[in-house]
Write a protein that holds these residues in place. Structure first.
Motif, mmCIF file in Angstrom:
data_model
loop_
_atom_site.group_PDB
_atom_site.id
_atom_site.type_symbol
_atom_site.label_atom_id
_atom_site.label_comp_id
_atom_site.label_asym_id
_atom_site.label_seq_id
_atom_site.Cartn_x
_atom_site.Cartn_y
_atom_site.Cartn_z
ATOM 1 N N LEU A 230 -2.937 -2.537 -21.317
ATOM 2 C CA LEU A 230 -2.001 -3.253 -20.444
ATOM 3 C C LEU A 230 -2.718 -4.082 -19.385
ATOM 4 O O LEU A 230 -2.195 -5.087 -18.919
ATOM 5 N N ARG B 204 0.827 -1.219 0.000
ATOM 6 C CA ARG B 204 0.000 0.000 0.000
ATOM 7 C C ARG B 204 0.859 1.265 0.000
ATOM 8 O O ARG B 204 0.434 2.317 0.474
ATOM 9 N N ALA B 205 2.048 1.128 -0.514
ATOM 10 C CA ALA B 205 2.964 2.276 -0.553
ATOM 11 C C ALA B 205 2.469 3.317 -1.545
ATOM 12 O O ALA B 205 1.800 2.978 -2.524
ATOM 13 N N PRO B 206 2.802 4.580 -1.309
ATOM 14 C CA PRO B 206 2.319 5.631 -2.222
ATOM 15 C C PRO B 206 2.934 5.574 -3.614
ATOM 16 O O PRO B 206 2.415 6.162 -4.547
ATOM 17 N N LYS C 45 -8.554 0.262 -2.714
ATOM 18 C CA LYS C 45 -7.481 -0.183 -1.824
ATOM 19 C C LYS C 45 -6.107 0.452 -2.121
ATOM 20 O O LYS C 45 -5.197 0.359 -1.309
ATOM 21 N N HIS D 204 -3.207 3.338 -2.788
ATOM 22 C CA HIS D 204 -2.846 4.686 -2.349
ATOM 23 C C HIS D 204 -3.129 5.678 -3.486
ATOM 24 O O HIS D 204 -2.761 5.420 -4.635
ATOM 25 N N ASN E 176 -1.771 8.225 -4.464
ATOM 26 C CA ASN E 176 -0.604 8.792 -5.159
ATOM 27 C C ASN E 176 -0.092 7.877 -6.277
ATOM 28 O O ASN E 176 0.668 8.308 -7.138
ATOM 29 N N ARG E 177 -0.518 6.626 -6.238
ATOM 30 C CA ARG E 177 0.022 5.680 -7.231
ATOM 31 C C ARG E 177 -0.483 5.983 -8.641
ATOM 32 O O ARG E 177 -1.511 6.632 -8.817
ATOM 33 N N ILE E 178 0.218 5.390 -9.617
ATOM 34 C CA ILE E 178 -0.236 5.526 -11.004
ATOM 35 C C ILE E 178 -1.028 4.270 -11.390
ATOM 36 O O ILE E 178 -0.886 3.217 -10.738
ATOM 37 N N ILE F 280 -0.885 2.016 -13.663
ATOM 38 C CA ILE F 280 -0.189 0.758 -13.978
ATOM 39 C C ILE F 280 0.250 0.019 -12.706
ATOM 40 O O ILE F 280 0.391 -1.200 -12.696
ATOM 41 N N ASP F 281 0.429 0.768 -11.616
ATOM 42 C CA ASP F 281 0.814 0.158 -10.344
ATOM 43 C C ASP F 281 -0.392 -0.206 -9.486
ATOM 44 O O ASP F 281 -0.228 -0.623 -8.337
ATOM 45 N N GLU G 172 6.283 -0.062 -10.576
ATOM 46 C CA GLU G 172 6.448 0.380 -11.966
ATOM 47 C C GLU G 172 6.813 1.865 -12.012
ATOM 48 O O GLU G 172 7.668 2.278 -12.800
ATOM 49 N N GLU H 139 -1.504 2.241 -22.795
ATOM 50 C CA GLU H 139 -0.230 2.924 -23.022
ATOM 51 C C GLU H 139 0.177 2.645 -24.460
ATOM 52 O O GLU H 139 0.162 1.482 -24.894
#
Lengths: 116, 279
Positions: free
Chosen positions: B38, A34-36, B48, B50, B52-54, B56-57, A40, B33
């Motif tokens: 993808l 659950r890291a920000p 679920k 975060h 801040n994530r993109i 693809i993650d 990738e 992409e």
């Protein structure tokens, strides 16, 4: 008594100057589930600064989703062995929501005997 | 399928995508992409992950491709078997729409008879094609309730509806697992079997006995006639599925009408040959 109407406002500036690390991560990045920042995103970030030097290794771990590892380490140690050691140690400070960077120094000790 | 679907860029942040989701009805989003899909970002991923994530993650969904010409039952089979979150509908190698479980279930609901909960006849056409293509024999059993008009007039249509519901439930409970049942219309029901017609006779007789021993509401006198139609596979010549199955249904229907008049409420008809069917 005479009241003082004076007030003083000061700003203190501290600077810590150091060289920017390229890439801004070390040998291994432990990416929590659950890291920000995801694996990738981390890989692409370093890929722009240091192309083709890092690889994502997806792991089956309670806290970590993946490790981003400097490829050069695999030339010294097989991937499965390195990952096992990293997870064993990283797991001790594991948390789902953090990203940990690790510096890994591998020293090979070689001793050979030759006939004279 | 949804033609105006929303795709998200692999590098878009989750928070930005959450804002988009709030304004749309979709629960899954293809992650793109360089004009390539993808993966699939699901609603669970958005909850679920975060912010801040993109994309693809965060994407964890699976997808598969399906031709625009495939039936909705084929789509449902793929979704259920492979734990797929989204089907990308292709036409001439181009994705023209998307299908999710939610959209499919809504669509499939239109093909279920509301009174009895059984499928409507188009499902039988799909399953017949599937059976024939996999090398099975097929036969059709046509059930027709005797004097249903009299039941409606004498006991009322509400009782008539309950009779049909109980009859459908009884058929469902007493038919082999590998057979497929539908309400053809009114008081007529069809059973598609993967057996040849003669092999159906004994289990249909037992089925009729089980139904006759059932106590229907208000002790309504209830009886049903059945006609069985089937044929032997003959060649690999391609024929029209609709025509072949319509012929079988017609023969079984006529057999059930004769069965009412002639003998024991059951008549088996062998129509000759069934050719391979192309879908």
């Amino acid at each position: 008594m005479e009241k003082s109407l004076e007030s003083i406002k000061k700003a203190e500036i501290n600077m810590r100057i150091s060289e920017f690390e390229v890439p801004p991560m070390q040998d291994v990045l432990f990416v929590g589930k659950r890291a920000p920042i995801g694996p990738e995103a981390a890989r692409r970030m370093v890929d722009i600064l240091s192309p083709n030097q890092y690889e994502i290794v997806r792991v089956n771990h309670t806290a970590f989703e993946a490790l981003v590892i400097r490829k050069a380490l695999f030339t010294m140690l097989p991937e499965d062995k390195l990952v096992t050691i990293l997870l064993e140690e990283g797991g001790k400070v594991a948390n789902e929501s953090i990203i940990i960077k690790a510096q890994v120094n591998i020293t090979l000790l070689v001793s050979k005997a030759i006939d004279l | 399928m949804v033609r105006n679907y929303i795709t998200v860029n692999a590098l878009w942040g989750i928070q930005h995508i959450q804002d988009i989701v709030c304004k749309s009805d979709m629960a899954c989003f293809p992650v793109m992409e360089d004009n390539r899909i993808l993966g699939i970002l699901t609603m669970k991923d958005l909850v679920k992950t975060h912010p801040n994530r993109i994309a693809i993650d965060a994407m964890s969904g699976n997808f598969a491709y399906i031709s625009e010409r495939e039936s909705i039952w084929k789509a449902k089979e793929i979704l259920d078997k492979k734990s797929i979150d989204m089907l990308l509908v292709k036409q001439n190698n181009e994705v023209v729409g998307v299908l999710t479980d939610q959209i499919l279930n809504y669509e499939l609901g239109k093909h279920v008879d509301l009174l009895t909960g059984l499928h409507k006849p188009d499902y039988i056409y799909y399953m017949a094609g599937k059976l024939l293509n996999s090398g099975n024999e097929i036969s059709i059993v046509f059930f027709d309730v005797n004097d249903f008009g009299y039941i409606n007039k004498e006991f009322g249509h509400a009782v008539g509806d309950r009779i049909l519901q109980e009859f459908a439930a009884s058929l469902k409970a007493n038919t082999p697992e590998e057979t497929y049942l539908c309400r053809f219309g009114g008081d007529e029901f069809i059973l598609l079997t993967p057996y040849n017609a003669l092999d159906c006779e004994s289990f249909v007789e037992k089925l009729l006995q089980a139904i006759r021993s059932h106590k229907f509401p208000q002790n309504v006198p209830f009886d049903v006639a059945a006609g069985i139609a089937g044929g032997r596979r003959r060649s690999t010549r391609k024929l029209d599925l609709f025509e072949t199955l319509s012929n079988l249904i017609n023969i079984a229907s006529l057999a059930s009408t004769r069965a009412k008049k002639e003998k024991g409420n059951l008549i088996v008809e062998c129509c000759g040959f069934i050719d391979e069917v192309a879908i």
